[in-house]
Design an enzyme around this catalytic site. Structure first.
Site, mmCIF file in Angstrom:
data_model
loop_
_atom_site.group_PDB
_atom_site.id
_atom_site.type_symbol
_atom_site.label_atom_id
_atom_site.label_comp_id
_atom_site.label_asym_id
_atom_site.label_seq_id
_atom_site.Cartn_x
_atom_site.Cartn_y
_atom_site.Cartn_z
ATOM 1 C CG ASP A 105 -5.440 2.794 5.601
ATOM 2 O OD1 ASP A 105 -6.813 2.099 5.981
ATOM 3 O OD2 ASP A 105 -6.574 2.547 4.094
ATOM 4 C CG ASP A 124 -7.838 -1.483 7.200
ATOM 5 O OD1 ASP A 124 -8.879 -1.764 7.101
ATOM 6 O OD2 ASP A 124 -7.184 -1.079 7.136
#
Length: 154
Positions: A105, A124
């Site tokens: 991330d 995401d």
């Protein structure tokens, strides 16, 4: 999915061992985080379950794709599929090992450490947008076969 893989590789290369990069006056930060859990870092000690659930979701989307007659539903499920495959790739191929790998991330909003909103990636984002579109389609009565449900008025 290609955008997810490329941005993750770029993030690992450019952000490893580096202070967060501040963008847009602090509205967005680029910071490298390796997430062993699900959204919001939930279930970090149950890493193995996420690839198995993802494989189930991918199979369901594949089965559903053979029955789709709706372009909006195809877009929604395509976004979910792309996001699922992007994060599954991390789970399978990244450290610490196969099926327990950590997801990369790198986007944080309003804070350089994800304290305001969880740090996320392109996969995401695709998952979130796809699920939001699917929810909207359900709530407005759009069926996967291309028809619309009739609303019963009382």
């Amino acid at each position: 999915m290609l955008a997810d893989v490329l941005t993750k590789q770029l993030a690992v290369h450019a952000l490893e061992n580096r202070a967060p990069v501040r963008l847009l006056g602090g509205a967005v930060y680029l910071v490298l985080v390796r997430n062993s859990g699900a959204a919001f870092s939930l279930g970090r000690s149950h890493t193995l379950i996420f690839p198995l659930l993802t494989l189930g979701a991918i199979c369901w989307i594949g089965w559903m794709a053979t029955r789709l007659r709706s372009v909006p539903w195809a877009v929604a499920l395509g976004l979910v599929l792309g996001g699922a495959l992007g994060n599954l790739g991390d789970r399978v191929f990244r450290a610490p090992g196969p099926f327990v790998g950590h997801v990369v991330d790198f986007v944080s909003v309003f804070d350089d450490a994800g304290r305001v909103f969880p740090v996320f990636n392109v996969a995401d984002s695709a998952l979130t947008i796809g699920l939001g579109l699917a929810l909207l389609l359900e709530l407005t009565g759009r069926r996967r076969d291309g028809t619309r449900a009739r609303i019963q008025r009382t």
